[in-house]
Design a protein around this motif. Structure first.
Motif, PDB file in Angstrom:
ATOM      1  N   ALA A   1      -2.056 -17.983  14.995  1.00  0.00           N
ATOM      2  CA  ALA A   1      -1.229 -19.191  14.913  1.00  0.00           C
ATOM      3  C   ALA A   1       0.214 -18.822  14.602  1.00  0.00           C
TER       4      ALA A   1
ATOM      5  N   SER B   1       2.671 -22.151  16.593  1.00  0.00           N
ATOM      6  CA  SER B   1       2.270 -23.562  16.546  1.00  0.00           C
ATOM      7  C   SER B   1       0.865 -23.678  15.976  1.00  0.00           C
ATOM      8  N   LEU B   2       0.546 -24.860  15.493  1.00  0.00           N
ATOM      9  CA  LEU B   2      -0.756 -25.070  14.871  1.00  0.00           C
ATOM     10  C   LEU B   2      -1.232 -26.471  15.233  1.00  0.00           C
ATOM     11  N   SER B   3      -2.172 -26.556  16.153  1.00  0.00           N
ATOM     12  CA  SER B   3      -2.652 -27.874  16.562  1.00  0.00           C
ATOM     13  C   SER B   3      -3.962 -28.209  15.864  1.00  0.00           C
ATOM     14  N   GLY B   4      -4.239 -29.490  15.763  1.00  0.00           N
ATOM     15  CA  GLY B   4      -5.469 -29.938  15.106  1.00  0.00           C
ATOM     16  C   GLY B   4      -6.707 -29.406  15.792  1.00  0.00           C
ATOM     17  N   ASP B   5      -6.596 -29.289  17.098  1.00  0.00           N
ATOM     18  CA  ASP B   5      -7.721 -28.799  17.886  1.00  0.00           C
ATOM     19  C   ASP B   5      -8.077 -27.366  17.488  1.00  0.00           C
ATOM     20  N   LYS B   6      -7.021 -26.542  17.327  1.00  0.00           N
ATOM     21  CA  LYS B   6      -7.238 -25.134  16.971  1.00  0.00           C
ATOM     22  C   LYS B   6      -7.852 -25.024  15.576  1.00  0.00           C
TER      23      LYS B   6
END
Lengths: 146, 146
Positions: B52, B57-62
């Motif tokens: 990450a 970036s850091l998405s909720g999905d990840k």
């Protein structure tokens, strides 16, 4: 008092090789290399013995191949173990304490060093350091359990 | 005497979970599962944090995917460690001594059990038992070195 008669004791093989290199760090590293190398060579021997037993035959060619594999795997496991044992000892001397964090740091540095030596990609090196750290910490915890 | 003022100590996280199941074998197994499971989950978290950080970036999905992977790997490592810790304790009780042969036998039985549970081929099961035995013996030796 001289003892007579037949002694009935049977002792299982003890693994104890002592080589004094005159330096504790070097002693531990060489000790780790020899002991873990012996374990890895025994593993290859046991595997190949099982295969030979199943096949029911044992040719000179196969024995030579087994011996070569024993040396190769023994050297590899031995190197990893020697580096790790040396690193853990070094970390212990620097930090001045003995706890699981030594294993964690030592494992990470060992993973890093082995991965660097095998010319891996940058991401792979970081992953190997994290995995080495996790394995060393896990092994340390298991030892405290029992 | 009541203590006042601001305490400036900072303590690194200690891993200590104690659950009493009323039986030493069960205690050791559960302890091994929780501790090594936590180590494995931390490893996955560290790996994904690195990825990450690199991506920026850091998405909720990840995050959801990371959490699922942490649970899965934690449960797997935890199970292996729990079975091994229980086996080693059992072997120690049966043999009545503490030495590296306990680790060797415990590792072999654990490798066998895990391999059997994953429905492997007969040859693979024997190889896994030998490898488990070698890894456990190596970990035991390394711990005696330092």
């Amino acid at each position: 008092m001289p003892r007579g008669g037949l002694s009935g004791s049977f002792s299982t093989p003890r693994v104890d090789v002592l080589i004094d290199m005159g330096n504790p760090l070097l002693n531990i590293t060489v000790d780790g290399f020899l002991k873990i190398g012996a374990v890895a060579a025994t593993r290859v021997a046991a595997e190949d013995a099982y295969h030979a037993f199943k096949r029911g035959s044992l040719s000179g060619d196969k024995i030579e191949h087994s011996l070569k594999k024993m040396c190769k795997e023994g050297a590899y496991w031995g190197t990893v173990a020697g580096v790790y044992a040396g690193m853990e000892y070094g970390v212990e001397r620097i930090r001045g304490t003995r706890d699981w964090k030594n294993a964690m740091i030592g494992g990470a540095v060992t993973g890093l060093a082995i991965s660097l030596a095998s010319n891996n990609h940058k991401d792979k090196i970081v992953m190997d350091a994290i995995t080495g750290s996790a394995i060393a910490t896990a092994a340390e915890f298991i030892n405290y359990l029992t």
